[in-house]
Write a protein that holds these residues in place. Structure first.
Motif, PDB file in Angstrom:
ATOM      1  N   THR A 172       5.362  36.946  46.886  1.00 21.05           N
ATOM      2  CA  THR A 172       6.130  37.067  48.202  1.00 21.05           C
ATOM      3  C   THR A 172       7.345  36.458  48.170  1.00 21.05           C
ATOM      4  O   THR A 172       8.506  36.832  48.764  1.00 21.05           O
ATOM      5  CB  THR A 172       5.445  37.066  49.866  1.00 21.05           C
ATOM      6  OG1 THR A 172       4.036  38.018  49.795  1.00 21.05           O
ATOM      7  CG2 THR A 172       6.068  37.005  50.986  1.00 21.05           C
TER       8      THR A 172
ATOM      9  N   ASP B  87      10.222  38.383  49.812  1.00 22.51           N
ATOM     10  CA  ASP B  87      10.271  40.071  48.982  1.00 22.51           C
ATOM     11  C   ASP B  87       8.680  40.952  50.183  1.00 22.51           C
ATOM     12  O   ASP B  87       7.153  40.563  49.517  1.00 22.51           O
ATOM     13  CB  ASP B  87       9.019  40.396  47.739  1.00 22.51           C
ATOM     14  CG  ASP B  87       9.580  42.495  47.763  1.00 22.51           C
ATOM     15  OD1 ASP B  87       9.579  42.313  48.442  1.00 22.51           O
ATOM     16  OD2 ASP B  87       8.677  41.783  45.617  1.00 22.51           O
ATOM     17  N   LEU B  88       9.178  41.546  51.369  1.00 19.46           N
ATOM     18  CA  LEU B  88       8.347  41.618  51.867  1.00 19.46           C
ATOM     19  C   LEU B  88       8.261  43.636  52.330  1.00 19.46           C
ATOM     20  O   LEU B  88       9.207  43.306  51.923  1.00 19.46           O
ATOM     21  CB  LEU B  88       8.431  41.489  53.768  1.00 19.46           C
ATOM     22  CG  LEU B  88       7.880  39.488  53.691  1.00 19.46           C
ATOM     23  CD1 LEU B  88       8.944  38.808  55.156  1.00 19.46           C
ATOM     24  CD2 LEU B  88       6.678  39.411  53.864  1.00 19.46           C
TER      25      LEU B  88
ATOM     26  N   ASN C  15      15.076  40.003  54.493  1.00 18.68           N
ATOM     27  CA  ASN C  15      14.502  39.206  53.741  1.00 18.68           C
ATOM     28  C   ASN C  15      14.801  37.666  52.940  1.00 18.68           C
ATOM     29  O   ASN C  15      14.530  37.086  52.002  1.00 18.68           O
ATOM     30  CB  ASN C  15      13.902  39.629  51.834  1.00 18.68           C
ATOM     31  CG  ASN C  15      12.408  40.120  52.389  1.00 18.68           C
ATOM     32  OD1 ASN C  15      12.323  40.447  52.980  1.00 18.68           O
ATOM     33  ND2 ASN C  15      13.184  41.743  52.015  1.00 18.68           N
TER      34      ASN C  15
END
Length: 494
Positions: free
Chosen positions: A413, A449-450, A476
């Motif tokens: 993430t 990085d969702l 993000n």
């Protein structure tokens, strides 16, 4: 008619049997849920009293029961008041002498004549630390009364006890053990200390087995415990597996990773089998823990009887290296890094945010006369204070307020964290937790990085527990508050 009545009676009896079986099964299930165990949905965490549980403690130096001068009632009430739920307890095979390891108020080192062990004193004088020798064929019922009272008060204060059966003896510890032939009347084998906790220890093995089975059977009624086989087995029977230069010269123990030798490991497996066998015909089954090494080590050939693997002074990678085992990983001793609360607070957050489930701090502010943990003028190779326990309570409460059973280490993430170190846990869908330790004067926005969606983030100061504000994640990117110190953010999908 008679046959029909007998059939009806048989059906009634069968129905009654089914009802009794259902009641028994329900009672057994309820009992199992109450006993401290691995969580069935995520065995990296625990289930206790029917609730998901993470273990966080900051406790005395393991002598609460064997030291008759230690007021463990006040001590346990203090842990309960501080909302901490773990303490480590040595049960008597190993004791210390005042001044060992530079600890000036050592609860494991009772005053002359004030140590109580599982074995009854004999009529013959000559125990190394004062008083009469021990008779290993007779149990001291006063000890077991004190032990069980300690366990009962622990349960009343929601404290889970790590019952540590043995320890390495270091330089002089074997001289103080009741199992040493000079300290008992039973003519135990004369052997070097390095052989004591191995299968090559003469007739000492039979006394060790009786001791283990006695402790296990006496404590079976309690839900709030797990057994640890041996404290720091690598300290007297080591295999050197790695040398690092992170802490000093190569010959310094802080520059080495040592694990237990194969001879000692075979003995540990035998002790685990004793525990399992003794409990096989008893109502409750308790978890067994094995102490692996300092710092970190990728465990090889794990014993299937072990549910908790523990490390001392551990790095987060102790969790990462062994996460695939699907068992709990714990850090159950800290120290040798000064007295600053911040040092051990960061250690705790790092370990639990790596996916660990147990953090037990060695807190030297507890001692005889200071069972409320108020002594901050101690001389010892570690830390501990009321302020630190407040910070550990914040950490424990933080996890308890989350659905932490669904969390796992997340390495995908956070793509970038300029000016800060980070550790991340997430459920991969709707909840992300990021612990942040700034290393620059001002950290920049994190790059994440969702999954596509909208996200709300709340930052908290981990020292005070206070909120540092709410914000949204934009494209993000997550802004880091300017507040100094380590902090944590909870990101939820909206």
């Amino acid at each position: 008619m008679k046959i029909r009545c007998m059939k009806m009676l048989s059906m009634k009896m069968r129905g009654l049997w089914i009802i009794l079986l259902m009641i028994f099964s329900f009672a057994l299930k309820a009992q199992d849920n109450n006993t401290f165990q691995l969580h069935p949905d995520n065995p990296h965490y625990f289930l206790y009293q029917g609730k998901p549980t993470i273990v966080v403690g900051s406790g005395e130096h393991y002598g609460a029961v064997i030291n008759l001068d230690f007021d463990y009632k006040t001590y346990l009430q203090t842990l309960g008041k501080d909302q901490l739920n773990n303490t480590r307890l040595f049960t008597g095979a190993y004791v210390e002498k005042l001044g060992d390891f530079g600890i000036q108020k050592n609860t494991l080192a009772a005053a002359d004549g004030r140590v109580i062990l599982p074995w009854k004193r004999a009529a013959e004088s000559g125990y190394t630390l004062g008083g009469n020798k021990f008779d290993l064929n007779q149990w001291d019922e006063a000890y077991f009364e004190r032990l069980k009272n300690f366990m009962q008060l622990s349960a009343e204060n929601d404290v889970i006890v790590e019952v540590t059966l043995f320890s390495a003896h270091y330089a002089n510890g074997w001289n103080y053990s009741a199992l040493n032939p000079k300290n008992n009347i039973n003519q135990t084998s004369e052997i070097p200390s390095a052989k004591v906790n191995t299968l090559d220890n003469g007739n000492i093995l039979e006394h060790q087995e009786r001791y283990v089975r006695k402790i296990v059977s006496e404590l079976n009624d309690f839900d709030n415990l797990y057994f640890e086989i041996q404290n720091e087995p690598w300290a007297e029977a080591p295999d050197l597996v790695f040398t690092r230069n992170e802490f000093g010269p190569e010959e310094d123990w802080r520059s080495q990773t040592q694990v237990v030798s194969q001879k000692s490991n075979a003995w540990q497996r035998t002790v685990a089998e004793w525990i399992k066998d003794e409990e096989s015909n008893l109502p409750k089954k308790h978890l067994i823990s094995q102490n692996i090494s300092n710092f970190d080590y990728p465990i090889t050939d794990p014993d299937p009887n072990i549910s908790i693997f523990t490390f001392h002074y551990a790095f987060p990678k102790a969790v990462y290296q062994n996460y695939y085992l699907d068992r709990a990983i714990g850090l159950n001793e800290t120290g040798f890094a000064g007295q600053a609360d911040s040092t051990y607070r960061r250690q705790a957050w790092r370990f639990l945010m790596a996916g660990g489930s147990l953090f037990s701090h060695l807190d030297y502010s507890f001692s005889v006369g200071s069972e409320d943990g108020s002594d901050t003028a101690y001389e010892a190779p570690g830390g501990g204070s009321p302020a630190f326990r407040d910070q550990m309570s914040i950490l424990k409460t933080f996890f308890e307020d989350l659905d932490f059973i669904a969390l796992k280490p997340d390495f995908q993430t956070v793509l970038g964290s300029p000016g800060a170190y980070n550790l991340t846990l997430s459920d991969g869908e709707s909840l992300w937790i990021i612990y942040v330790e700034p290393v620059a004067i001002k950290s920049q926005s994190f790059i994440l990085d969702l999954p596509e969606g909208e996200y709300q983030a709340e930052w908290k100061d981990v020292e005070s527990g206070k909120s540092l504000g709410m914000m949204t994640v934009e494209d993000n990117h997550l802004k880091v508050p300017e507040a100094n110190g380590d902090k944590v953010v909870v990101i939820r999908s909206r």
